[in-house]
Design a protein around this motif. Structure first.
Motif, PDB file in Angstrom:
ATOM      1  N   ALA A   1      -2.724   2.407 -10.535  1.00 13.24           N
ATOM      2  CA  ALA A   1      -1.940   2.444 -11.773  1.00 13.24           C
ATOM      3  C   ALA A   1      -1.617   1.030 -12.251  1.00 13.24           C
ATOM      4  CB  ALA A   1      -0.661   3.242 -11.550  1.00 13.24           C
ATOM      5  N   HIS A   2      -1.323   0.145 -11.299  1.00 12.03           N
ATOM      6  CA  HIS A   2      -0.970  -1.231 -11.667  1.00 12.03           C
ATOM      7  C   HIS A   2      -2.160  -1.973 -12.273  1.00 12.03           C
ATOM      8  CE1 HIS A   2       0.945  -5.194 -11.427  1.00 12.03           C
ATOM      9  NE2 HIS A   2      -0.198  -5.627 -10.902  1.00 12.03           N
ATOM     10  N   VAL A   3      -3.298  -1.924 -11.607  1.00 12.28           N
ATOM     11  CA  VAL A   3      -4.444  -2.694 -12.115  1.00 12.28           C
ATOM     12  C   VAL A   3      -5.018  -2.079 -13.387  1.00 12.28           C
ATOM     13  CG1 VAL A   3      -5.024  -3.596  -9.840  1.00 12.28           C
ATOM     14  CG2 VAL A   3      -6.115  -1.479 -10.630  1.00 12.28           C
ATOM     15  N   GLY A   4      -4.732  -0.797 -13.618  1.00 12.51           N
ATOM     16  CA  GLY A   4      -5.177  -0.179 -14.855  1.00 12.51           C
ATOM     17  C   GLY A   4      -4.333  -0.589 -16.051  1.00 12.51           C
ATOM     18  N   ALA A   5      -3.073  -0.933 -15.789  1.00 16.66           N
ATOM     19  CA  ALA A   5      -2.168  -1.309 -16.879  1.00 16.66           C
ATOM     20  C   ALA A   5      -2.043  -2.818 -17.058  1.00 16.66           C
ATOM     21  CB  ALA A   5      -0.783  -0.702 -16.615  1.00 16.66           C
TER      22      ALA A   5
ATOM     23  N   LEU B   1      -3.376  -5.840  -4.299  1.00 18.81           N
ATOM     24  CA  LEU B   1      -3.801  -5.528  -5.660  1.00 18.81           C
ATOM     25  C   LEU B   1      -2.649  -5.562  -6.663  1.00 18.81           C
ATOM     26  CD1 LEU B   1      -6.440  -2.677  -5.142  1.00 18.81           C
ATOM     27  CD2 LEU B   1      -6.831  -5.106  -5.611  1.00 18.81           C
ATOM     28  N   HIS B   2      -1.428  -5.592  -6.171  1.00 18.44           N
ATOM     29  CA  HIS B   2      -0.283  -5.752  -7.066  1.00 18.44           C
ATOM     30  C   HIS B   2      -0.040  -7.217  -7.430  1.00 18.44           C
ATOM     31  CE1 HIS B   2       0.758  -1.555  -6.270  1.00 18.44           C
ATOM     32  NE2 HIS B   2       1.650  -1.639  -7.237  1.00 18.44           N
ATOM     33  N   GLY B   3      -0.809  -8.112  -6.841  1.00 19.10           N
ATOM     34  CA  GLY B   3      -0.634  -9.532  -7.148  1.00 19.10           C
ATOM     35  C   GLY B   3       0.759 -10.011  -6.775  1.00 19.10           C
TER      36      GLY B   3
ATOM     37  N   ALA C   1       3.594  -9.107  -7.923  1.00 11.39           N
ATOM     38  CA  ALA C   1       4.559  -8.015  -7.786  1.00 11.39           C
ATOM     39  C   ALA C   1       4.558  -7.455  -6.367  1.00 11.39           C
ATOM     40  CB  ALA C   1       4.236  -6.909  -8.783  1.00 11.39           C
ATOM     41  N   GLY C   2       3.426  -7.538  -5.699  1.00  8.21           N
ATOM     42  CA  GLY C   2       3.345  -7.025  -4.340  1.00  8.21           C
ATOM     43  C   GLY C   2       4.156  -7.819  -3.344  1.00  8.21           C
ATOM     44  N   ALA C   3       4.514  -9.042  -3.723  1.00 10.43           N
ATOM     45  CA  ALA C   3       5.336  -9.875  -2.839  1.00 10.43           C
ATOM     46  C   ALA C   3       6.823  -9.583  -2.984  1.00 10.43           C
ATOM     47  CB  ALA C   3       5.072 -11.350  -3.125  1.00 10.43           C
ATOM     48  N   ASP C   4       7.173  -8.726  -3.954  1.00 13.26           N
ATOM     49  CA  ASP C   4       8.571  -8.369  -4.190  1.00 13.26           C
ATOM     50  C   ASP C   4       8.996  -7.319  -3.166  1.00 13.26           C
ATOM     51  OD1 ASP C   4      11.039  -7.595  -5.082  1.00 13.26           O
ATOM     52  OD2 ASP C   4      10.410  -7.110  -7.123  1.00 13.26           O
ATOM     53  N   LEU C   5       9.969  -7.654  -2.329  1.00 11.59           N
ATOM     54  CA  LEU C   5      10.389  -6.736  -1.279  1.00 11.59           C
ATOM     55  C   LEU C   5      11.040  -5.477  -1.825  1.00 11.59           C
ATOM     56  CD1 LEU C   5      11.851  -9.185   1.400  1.00 11.59           C
ATOM     57  CD2 LEU C   5       9.500  -8.408   1.076  1.00 11.59           C
ATOM     58  N   ASP C   6      11.481  -5.513  -3.076  1.00  5.47           N
ATOM     59  CA  ASP C   6      12.106  -4.347  -3.684  1.00  5.47           C
ATOM     60  C   ASP C   6      11.121  -3.473  -4.453  1.00  5.47           C
ATOM     61  OD1 ASP C   6      14.689  -4.956  -2.783  1.00  5.47           O
ATOM     62  OD2 ASP C   6      15.025  -6.336  -4.458  1.00  5.47           O
ATOM     63  N   HIS C   7       9.874  -3.890  -4.549  1.00  2.57           N
ATOM     64  CA  HIS C   7       8.871  -3.090  -5.260  1.00  2.57           C
ATOM     65  C   HIS C   7       8.523  -1.849  -4.430  1.00  2.57           C
ATOM     66  CE1 HIS C   7       5.209  -1.905  -7.315  1.00  2.57           C
ATOM     67  NE2 HIS C   7       5.478  -2.795  -8.274  1.00  2.57           N
ATOM     68  N   PRO C   8       8.358  -0.685  -5.075  1.00  2.00           N
ATOM     69  CA  PRO C   8       8.052   0.539  -4.317  1.00  2.00           C
ATOM     70  C   PRO C   8       6.840   0.428  -3.401  1.00  2.00           C
ATOM     71  CG  PRO C   8       8.634   1.103  -6.568  1.00  2.00           C
ATOM     72  CD  PRO C   8       8.568  -0.406  -6.504  1.00  2.00           C
ATOM     73  N   VAL C   9       5.824  -0.373  -3.781  1.00  2.00           N
ATOM     74  CA  VAL C   9       4.634  -0.460  -2.938  1.00  2.00           C
ATOM     75  C   VAL C   9       4.954  -1.099  -1.597  1.00  2.00           C
ATOM     76  CG1 VAL C   9       3.750  -2.744  -3.635  1.00  2.00           C
ATOM     77  CG2 VAL C   9       2.145  -0.921  -3.027  1.00  2.00           C
ATOM     78  N   HIS C  10       6.011  -1.916  -1.547  1.00  2.00           N
ATOM     79  CA  HIS C  10       6.355  -2.562  -0.279  1.00  2.00           C
ATOM     80  C   HIS C  10       6.816  -1.540   0.749  1.00  2.00           C
ATOM     81  CE1 HIS C  10       7.237  -5.931   2.294  1.00  2.00           C
ATOM     82  NE2 HIS C  10       8.471  -5.501   2.486  1.00  2.00           N
ATOM     83  N   ARG C  11       7.397  -0.436   0.308  1.00  2.00           N
ATOM     84  CA  ARG C  11       7.791   0.619   1.245  1.00  2.00           C
ATOM     85  C   ARG C  11       6.552   1.198   1.935  1.00  2.00           C
ATOM     86  NH1 ARG C  11      12.703   2.693   1.078  1.00  2.00           N
ATOM     87  NH2 ARG C  11      11.873   4.637   1.917  1.00  2.00           N
ATOM     88  N   HIS C  12       5.494   1.391   1.174  1.00  2.00           N
ATOM     89  CA  HIS C  12       4.252   1.894   1.771  1.00  2.00           C
ATOM     90  C   HIS C  12       3.693   0.893   2.784  1.00  2.00           C
ATOM     91  CE1 HIS C  12       3.691   5.399  -0.906  1.00  2.00           C
ATOM     92  NE2 HIS C  12       4.376   4.663  -1.769  1.00  2.00           N
ATOM     93  N   PHE C  13       3.806  -0.371   2.459  1.00  2.00           N
ATOM     94  CA  PHE C  13       3.358  -1.404   3.393  1.00  2.00           C
ATOM     95  C   PHE C  13       4.151  -1.320   4.706  1.00  2.00           C
ATOM     96  CE2 PHE C  13       3.954  -5.707   5.123  1.00  2.00           C
ATOM     97  CZ  PHE C  13       2.634  -6.047   5.378  1.00  2.00           C
ATOM     98  N   LEU C  14       5.468  -1.191   4.609  1.00  2.00           N
ATOM     99  CA  LEU C  14       6.302  -1.129   5.808  1.00  2.00           C
ATOM    100  C   LEU C  14       6.002   0.123   6.636  1.00  2.00           C
ATOM    101  CD1 LEU C  14       9.747  -2.310   4.384  1.00  2.00           C
ATOM    102  CD2 LEU C  14       8.085  -3.651   5.685  1.00  2.00           C
ATOM    103  N   TRP C  15       5.866   1.257   5.959  1.00  2.76           N
ATOM    104  CA  TRP C  15       5.550   2.493   6.675  1.00  2.76           C
ATOM    105  C   TRP C  15       4.166   2.403   7.317  1.00  2.76           C
ATOM    106  CZ3 TRP C  15       7.514   7.829   6.628  1.00  2.76           C
ATOM    107  CH2 TRP C  15       8.843   7.926   6.208  1.00  2.76           C
ATOM    108  N   GLY C  16       3.203   1.864   6.573  1.00  3.46           N
ATOM    109  CA  GLY C  16       1.853   1.758   7.116  1.00  3.46           C
ATOM    110  C   GLY C  16       1.792   0.889   8.355  1.00  3.46           C
TER     111      GLY C  16
END
Length: 341
Positions: A223-227, A297-299, A301-316
């Protein structure tokens, strides 16, 4: 083999997707901090999605955990179903099942799992346990814990006299704790084969959870890279981005299909120890790659600890090491194959 969900499994999966989608959005997860969400847990129990696992089987549970993983919802779903419902259904006594399973199904009891056996807990002839388990996921939510002793025996321990819980924070917010046992009363669960079976069941279930975590991470990245546009073109049009996303998609499918196969074999009463280890290896190795890809792929934004994708990183990353990292389960798998098991 046929991994097509039954009508009941598909219906439960769709209901779980709606509940997680409604009650596990990013704002709500942020508000929950590192603890569990009791309202979401109660909603799952009231909807019958905990008790249904007994009939849906391990494959049904894997499908449900995929939906939890997509949202990284903070509830002890996998733990209580694996170490409570499925473990006691397969290996518990009639008394244990009658006393605990109804409470697990309605959410008034939660079972955590102190597995695999690490040689830290000893059982006395009187059925009392002494020792320490450094990290037990969801222990702070639990009323009972399934403990593996040094000899790979399984014991059901109610949290109370002889037990102490110290909060521990993990990479992912799993309400974990340090379990200290001092002559804690315990009931044996199953025979010598129970430890291996419950561990294989847990590895399969948590591989399914990892498939969902990775799928959620990749969906956010797509969704991010598409927008997001760069030099007047969406990032999704860049070949390097497409290839990275395609590799992640194939990794997710590998995690999913190996988890499905192991779960299907267990439900069919077939040997599945090597298949569970294969699923665990893919969940560790491929899961590690996918959540890194999602964040990359979030560039910025992916380094933002509050971004929702970071939760997936932590869980993974937490699932990468839980119940054995890639090299550990690969060694165990090689040993099983070498011994013809």
């Amino acid at each position: 083999m046929d991994f097509t969900p039954t009508e009941a499994q598909a219906g439960a999966r769709d209901l779980a997707a709606r509940i997680f989608g409604d009650l596990a959005g990013p704002d709500r997860l942020k508000a929950a901090g590192t603890g569990s969400d009791p309202e979401l847990w109660q909603a799952l129990c009231v909807a019958g999605l905990v008790g249904a696992v007994t009939d849906l089987g391990l494959l049904g549970l894997v499908l449900l955990l995929e939906e939890q993983g997509r949202t990284t919802a903070q509830v002890p779903y996998a733990a209580s179903c694996v170490y409570g419902l499925l473990a006691l259904t397969a290996h518990g006594s009639d008394t244990q099942r009658g006393a605990l399973l109804p409470a697990v199904e309605d959410g008034s009891a939660v079972v955590a799992g102190a597995l695999p056996a690490q040689g830290a807990v000893r059982a006395s002839a009187r059925g009392e346990l002494t020792g320490t388990v450094p990290v037990v996921p969801w222990l702070r939510d639990a009323t009972h814990v399934l403990v593996a002793d040094a000899d790979r025996g399984l014991w059901l321990v109610p949290l109370g006299p002889g037990t102490a819980v110290t909060p521990v924070e993990l990479t992912a917010p799993w309400s974990a704790g340090r379990l200290t046992l001092d002559r804690a009363p315990a009931e044996p669960v199953g025979g010598p084969e129970a430890h291996a079976d419950v561990l294989a069941t847990a590895r399969t279930a948590f591989a399914g959870l990892q498939a969902g975590v990775c799928a959620g991470s990749l969906a956010r990245a797509v969704a991010h890279v598409g927008a997001r546009e760069q030099f007047g073109r969406p990032l999704a049009t860049r070949q390097a981005v497409q290839l990275r996303a395609a590799d992640a998609h194939m990794d997710i499918e590998a995690i999913r299909v190996t988890a499905y196969e192991a779960a299907w074999r267990r439900d069919a009463g077939l040997p599945y120890a090597t298949h569970a280890l294969t699923a665990a290896w893919w969940a560790s190795e491929a899961g590690h790659r996918v959540v890194h890809t999602g964040q990359h792929l979030h560039g910025g934004a992916g380094a933002d600890l509050d971004h929702p994708v970071h939760r997936h990183f932590l869980w993974g990353r937490q699932l990468d090491a839980y119940l054995g990292c890639g090299t550990e389960v690969l060694q165990e798998l090689g040993e099983l194959i070498a011994h013809g098991e």
